[in-house]
Scaffold this motif. Structure first.
Motif, PDB file in Angstrom:
ATOM      1  N   ASP A   2     113.106 138.369  52.192  1.00  5.76           N
ATOM      2  CA  ASP A   2     114.356 137.628  52.351  1.00  5.76           C
ATOM      3  C   ASP A   2     114.094 136.301  53.038  1.00  5.76           C
ATOM      4  N   LEU A   3     114.732 135.240  52.522  1.00  6.90           N
ATOM      5  CA  LEU A   3     114.581 133.912  53.099  1.00  6.90           C
ATOM      6  C   LEU A   3     115.673 133.661  54.129  1.00  6.90           C
ATOM      7  N   VAL A   4     115.299 133.078  55.250  1.00  5.64           N
ATOM      8  CA  VAL A   4     116.251 132.729  56.296  1.00  5.64           C
ATOM      9  C   VAL A   4     116.184 131.222  56.485  1.00  5.64           C
ATOM     10  N   ALA A   5     117.215 130.519  56.046  1.00  4.29           N
ATOM     11  CA  ALA A   5     117.221 129.060  56.126  1.00  4.29           C
ATOM     12  C   ALA A   5     117.498 128.606  57.548  1.00  4.29           C
ATOM     13  N   PRO A   6     116.829 127.540  57.999  1.00  3.07           N
ATOM     14  CA  PRO A   6     117.151 126.975  59.314  1.00  3.07           C
ATOM     15  C   PRO A   6     118.599 126.492  59.345  1.00  3.07           C
ATOM     16  N   VAL A   7     119.213 126.556  60.510  1.00  2.00           N
ATOM     17  CA  VAL A   7     120.584 126.079  60.692  1.00  2.00           C
ATOM     18  C   VAL A   7     120.547 124.800  61.509  1.00  2.00           C
ATOM     19  N   VAL A   8     121.080 123.731  60.948  1.00  2.00           N
ATOM     20  CA  VAL A   8     121.126 122.427  61.601  1.00  2.00           C
ATOM     21  C   VAL A   8     122.561 122.153  62.033  1.00  2.00           C
ATOM     22  N   VAL A   9     122.733 121.657  63.242  1.00  2.00           N
ATOM     23  CA  VAL A   9     124.064 121.447  63.813  1.00  2.00           C
ATOM     24  C   VAL A   9     124.355 119.951  63.921  1.00  2.00           C
ATOM     25  N   GLU A  10     125.561 119.573  63.516  1.00  2.00           N
ATOM     26  CA  GLU A  10     126.062 118.223  63.783  1.00  2.00           C
ATOM     27  C   GLU A  10     126.826 118.291  65.107  1.00  2.00           C
ATOM     28  N   PRO A  11     126.271 117.777  66.191  1.00  2.00           N
ATOM     29  CA  PRO A  11     126.883 117.972  67.514  1.00  2.00           C
ATOM     30  C   PRO A  11     128.164 117.165  67.681  1.00  2.00           C
ATOM     31  N   LEU A  12     129.076 117.721  68.457  1.00  2.00           N
ATOM     32  CA  LEU A  12     130.322 117.028  68.755  1.00  2.00           C
ATOM     33  C   LEU A  12     130.163 116.100  69.956  1.00  2.00           C
ATOM     34  N   ARG A  13     129.141 116.356  70.788  1.00  2.00           N
ATOM     35  CA  ARG A  13     128.876 115.514  71.960  1.00  2.00           C
ATOM     36  C   ARG A  13     127.515 114.832  71.799  1.00  2.00           C
ATOM     37  N   ARG A  14     127.283 113.819  72.584  1.00  2.00           N
ATOM     38  CA  ARG A  14     126.014 113.087  72.543  1.00  2.00           C
ATOM     39  C   ARG A  14     124.895 113.994  73.047  1.00  2.00           C
ATOM     40  N   ARG A  15     123.850 114.115  72.265  1.00  2.00           N
ATOM     41  CA  ARG A  15     122.722 114.994  72.615  1.00  2.00           C
ATOM     42  C   ARG A  15     121.411 114.226  72.470  1.00  2.00           C
ATOM     43  N   GLY A  23     117.857 109.971  71.197  1.00  2.00           N
ATOM     44  CA  GLY A  23     119.257 110.310  71.062  1.00  2.00           C
ATOM     45  C   GLY A  23     120.116 109.068  71.038  1.00  2.00           C
ATOM     46  N   PRO A  24     121.395 109.187  70.823  1.00  2.00           N
ATOM     47  CA  PRO A  24     122.090 110.442  70.504  1.00  2.00           C
ATOM     48  C   PRO A  24     121.738 110.928  69.099  1.00  2.00           C
ATOM     49  N   LEU A  25     121.761 112.224  68.910  1.00  2.00           N
ATOM     50  CA  LEU A  25     121.317 112.822  67.660  1.00  2.00           C
ATOM     51  C   LEU A  25     122.490 113.020  66.700  1.00  2.00           C
ATOM     52  N   GLU A  26     122.265 112.652  65.435  1.00  2.00           N
ATOM     53  CA  GLU A  26     123.267 112.904  64.397  1.00  2.00           C
ATOM     54  C   GLU A  26     123.246 114.368  64.004  1.00  2.00           C
ATOM     55  N   ARG A  27     122.041 114.930  63.937  1.00  2.00           N
ATOM     56  CA  ARG A  27     121.872 116.341  63.618  1.00  2.00           C
ATOM     57  C   ARG A  27     120.735 116.891  64.464  1.00  2.00           C
ATOM     58  N   MET A  28     120.777 118.199  64.710  1.00  2.00           N
ATOM     59  CA  MET A  28     119.789 118.801  65.602  1.00  2.00           C
ATOM     60  C   MET A  28     119.672 120.290  65.273  1.00  2.00           C
ATOM     61  N   ILE A  29     118.653 120.913  65.835  1.00  2.00           N
ATOM     62  CA  ILE A  29     118.567 122.365  65.792  1.00  2.00           C
ATOM     63  C   ILE A  29     118.404 122.853  67.224  1.00  2.00           C
ATOM     64  N   VAL A  30     118.652 124.123  67.422  1.00  2.00           N
ATOM     65  CA  VAL A  30     118.512 124.726  68.745  1.00  2.00           C
ATOM     66  C   VAL A  30     117.369 125.726  68.683  1.00  2.00           C
ATOM     67  N   GLU A  31     116.303 125.473  69.469  1.00  2.00           N
ATOM     68  CA  GLU A  31     115.138 126.358  69.531  1.00  2.00           C
ATOM     69  C   GLU A  31     114.970 126.849  70.959  1.00  2.00           C
ATOM     70  N   PHE A  32     115.056 128.148  71.144  1.00  2.00           N
ATOM     71  CA  PHE A  32     114.871 128.737  72.470  1.00  2.00           C
ATOM     72  C   PHE A  32     115.759 128.038  73.505  1.00  2.00           C
ATOM     73  N   ASN A  33     117.030 127.836  73.129  1.00  2.00           N
ATOM     74  CA  ASN A  33     118.027 127.209  74.003  1.00  2.00           C
ATOM     75  C   ASN A  33     117.706 125.751  74.318  1.00  2.00           C
ATOM     76  N   ARG A  34     116.907 125.094  73.475  1.00  2.00           N
ATOM     77  CA  ARG A  34     116.576 123.694  73.661  1.00  2.00           C
ATOM     78  C   ARG A  34     117.034 122.905  72.445  1.00  2.00           C
ATOM     79  N   ILE A  35     117.559 121.689  72.687  1.00  2.00           N
ATOM     80  CA  ILE A  35     117.976 120.801  71.609  1.00  2.00           C
ATOM     81  C   ILE A  35     116.746 120.080  71.076  1.00  2.00           C
ATOM     82  N   VAL A  36     116.541 120.139  69.759  1.00  2.00           N
ATOM     83  CA  VAL A  36     115.380 119.507  69.132  1.00  2.00           C
ATOM     84  C   VAL A  36     115.859 118.681  67.946  1.00  2.00           C
ATOM     85  N   CYS A  37     115.355 117.445  67.845  1.00  2.00           N
ATOM     86  CA  CYS A  37     115.732 116.588  66.717  1.00  2.00           C
ATOM     87  C   CYS A  37     115.042 117.068  65.445  1.00  2.00           C
ATOM     88  N   LEU A  38     115.489 116.569  64.310  1.00  2.00           N
ATOM     89  CA  LEU A  38     114.950 117.035  63.030  1.00  2.00           C
ATOM     90  C   LEU A  38     113.492 116.635  62.847  1.00  2.00           C
TER      91      LEU A  38
END
Length: 219
Positions: A2-15, A23-38
């Motif tokens: 089974d494939l599990v696609a990464p989930v990318v978030v468009e943040p509502l606040r400046r990150r 930053g600020p990031l238009e889109r980001m992912i969350v890895e181990f509770n850390r904000i990471v850019c694409l």
């Protein structure tokens, strides 16, 4: 597998990215509770495809070795909602070409599907109208037609669109007729506008509803 696609978030606040500090990031992912850019997440080479074109989305996703789902939090609905996909640019180009090549065929298919759905909707309304007149032979024809059309309106979630309504369940049909009489033939709506609680307003107009239904049943 089974494939599990990464989930990318468009943040509502400046990150800012926890690794490169950009930053600020238009889109980001969350890895181990850390904000990471694409770029730091090795997704920076992907291009954004906004949701809306089902065929294009499916083809681009199937043709992309790596893709990700893009979501944004809706505060009003308190949930994350899909905005589109990130896909490989080459896969998107191929998908666009394929969609252009068979656009006419897909348009004809959509037209046929639309016509079939319209015919089915007309049949549902006609069957409901006939059942109303059978149960209430004294109901004016124009009222039966209006009640059936209202109760079976597509996407309304009303009685005529439920399984019971489509099956012409007697209780469901009677509920639709009663609701119509309540709103059209009594002062129920006016009572609600005065602030009277719904259950009290219904109790107040119940005798008037029964008078109308009795005359319709008698024919």
């Amino acid at each position: 597998m089974d494939l599990v696609a990464p989930v990318v978030v468009e943040p509502l606040r400046r990150r800012r990215c926890a690794e490169c500090r950009r930053g600020p990031l238009e889109r980001m992912i969350v890895e181990f509770n850390r904000i990471v850019c694409l770029d730091c997440a090795d997704l920076g080479h992907l291009v954004f495809l906004r949701r809306g074109d089902t065929a294009l989305t499916r083809r681009a996703r199937e043709g992309s070795a790596l893709w990700a789902v893009v979501v944004r939090h809706n505060r009003r609905r308190t949930r994350y909602e899909r905005q589109g996909l990130l896909v490989e640019e080459a896969a998107l180009v191929r998908a666009e070409a394929a969609c252009l090549a068979d656009a006419e065929a897909r348009a004809r298919r959509r037209a046929r599907d639309t016509a079939r759905r319209a015919e089915r909707d007309v049949a549902i309304t006609a069957a409901l109208e006939a059942e109303i007149l059978r149960l209430y032979p004294g109901c004016p024809a124009e009222r039966a037609s209006a009640i059936a059309a209202h109760a079976s309106a597509k996407g309304s979630g009303r009685v005529g669109r439920t399984a019971a309504g489509r099956a012409l369940d007697r209780d469901a049909v009677r509920a639709a007729v009663r609701a119509a009489v309540r709103h059209v033939d009594t002062d129920y709506d006016t009572l609600l506008m005065t602030g009277l609680p719904r259950h009290q307003a219904r109790a107040s107009v119940a005798p008037a509803i029964e008078t109308v239904l009795r005359s319709w049943r008698a024919g």
